[in-house]
Design an enzyme around this catalytic site. Structure first.
Site, PDB file in Angstrom:
ATOM      1  N   SER A  99      47.025  38.144  33.552  1.00 55.49           N
ATOM      2  CA  SER A  99      46.847  39.549  33.903  1.00 55.49           C
ATOM      3  C   SER A  99      48.002  40.455  33.451  1.00 55.49           C
ATOM      4  CB  SER A  99      46.616  39.642  35.421  1.00 55.49           C
ATOM      5  OG  SER A  99      46.075  40.889  35.776  1.00 55.49           O
ATOM      6  N   ASP A 134      34.902  37.058  36.020  1.00 55.27           N
ATOM      7  CA  ASP A 134      35.751  38.161  35.556  1.00 55.27           C
ATOM      8  C   ASP A 134      35.069  38.803  34.345  1.00 55.27           C
ATOM      9  OD1 ASP A 134      37.732  39.931  34.906  1.00 55.27           O
ATOM     10  OD2 ASP A 134      39.269  38.421  34.482  1.00 55.27           O
ATOM     11  N   HIS A 191      38.944  36.917  38.589  1.00 58.03           N
ATOM     12  CA  HIS A 191      40.056  37.289  37.713  1.00 58.03           C
ATOM     13  C   HIS A 191      41.244  36.338  37.887  1.00 58.03           C
ATOM     14  CE1 HIS A 191      42.666  39.703  35.278  1.00 58.03           C
ATOM     15  NE2 HIS A 191      43.448  40.017  36.299  1.00 58.03           N
TER      16      HIS A 191
END
Length: 211
Positions: A112, A163, A190
């Site tokens: 991320s 995700d 995610h």
């Protein structure tokens, strides 16, 4: 299974007003076969890698694992970030951190938010990476197709099939890397490694065993 030692420390980083906090694990017996640097997402820290057992799993696999709290987050909250969220951080930042921690060539795990840190290192200092494991990182659209195609670092692209936004966008961009494989975590979102730590550790250790 070896006894695993987990220690804590701090490391200076360029442009930061205070040191970065990190956690480190290694098996108590024998030399580490490879080093692994774990970054994290915006709402997370090195503590997540400790809690779900990734630091222990890597040590059991013969690795020296270092999980850093990125600037402004976790126990590095007093360290000012070197760039705004979504902007690429100069590669010199992680280069310096790796050199100070004596990591290299390192396996870099980057979920991320941490894409803003990891992608410049991958692009500008690929010799410092033994492998790259991106987990739906941000900023993949800031690298050109030609730049991606020039990078030969072994890469394992990981994302959760739930995700459907950042996971799919980053997959599309990162798939331009010529030496990549893909691991899709079923039923995961995610932060897929948090949804199924056992599956995450299996795919991680399997990939490292092939390096």
């Amino acid at each position: 299974m070896s006894q695993v030692e987990v220690s804590e420390g701090t490391v200076e980083a360029p442009g930061c007003t205070s040191p970065l906090f990190y956690r480190q694990s290694r098996a108590s017996s024998g030399e580490a076969e490879m080093s692994v640097l774990l970054l994290h997402g915006r709402r997370f820290s090195s503590e997540n890698w400790l809690k779900i057992g990734t630091l222990h799993a890597l040590a059991d696999a013969g690795c020296r694992a270092v999980a850093v709290d990125l600037p402004g987050l976790g126990r590095s909250s007093s360290a000012e970030a070197p760039a705004a969220v979504g902007e690429l951080v100069p590669a010199a930042f992680l280069t310096d951190v790796c050199e100070r921690l004596r990591l290299g060539p390192v396996v870099l795990i980057s979920p991320s938010l941490s894409g803003m840190y990891s992608l410049p290192l991958l692009l500008q200092q690929p010799h410092m990476l033994r492998a790259y494991i991106p987990i739906a990182p941000i900023c993949t659209d800031k690298i050109s197709a030609q730049q991606y195609r020039s990078i030969k670092v072994p890469t394992l692209i990981v994302y959760g099939d739930g995700d459907t936004e950042l996971g799919e966008v980053s997959l599309s961009n990162l798939s331009q890397l010529p030496n990549h494989s893909v691991a899709v975590m079923k039923g995961a979102g995610h932060a897929c490694y948090l949804d199924d730590p056992d599956a995450w550790h299996r795919l991680l250790v399997d990939f490292l065993a092939k390096l």
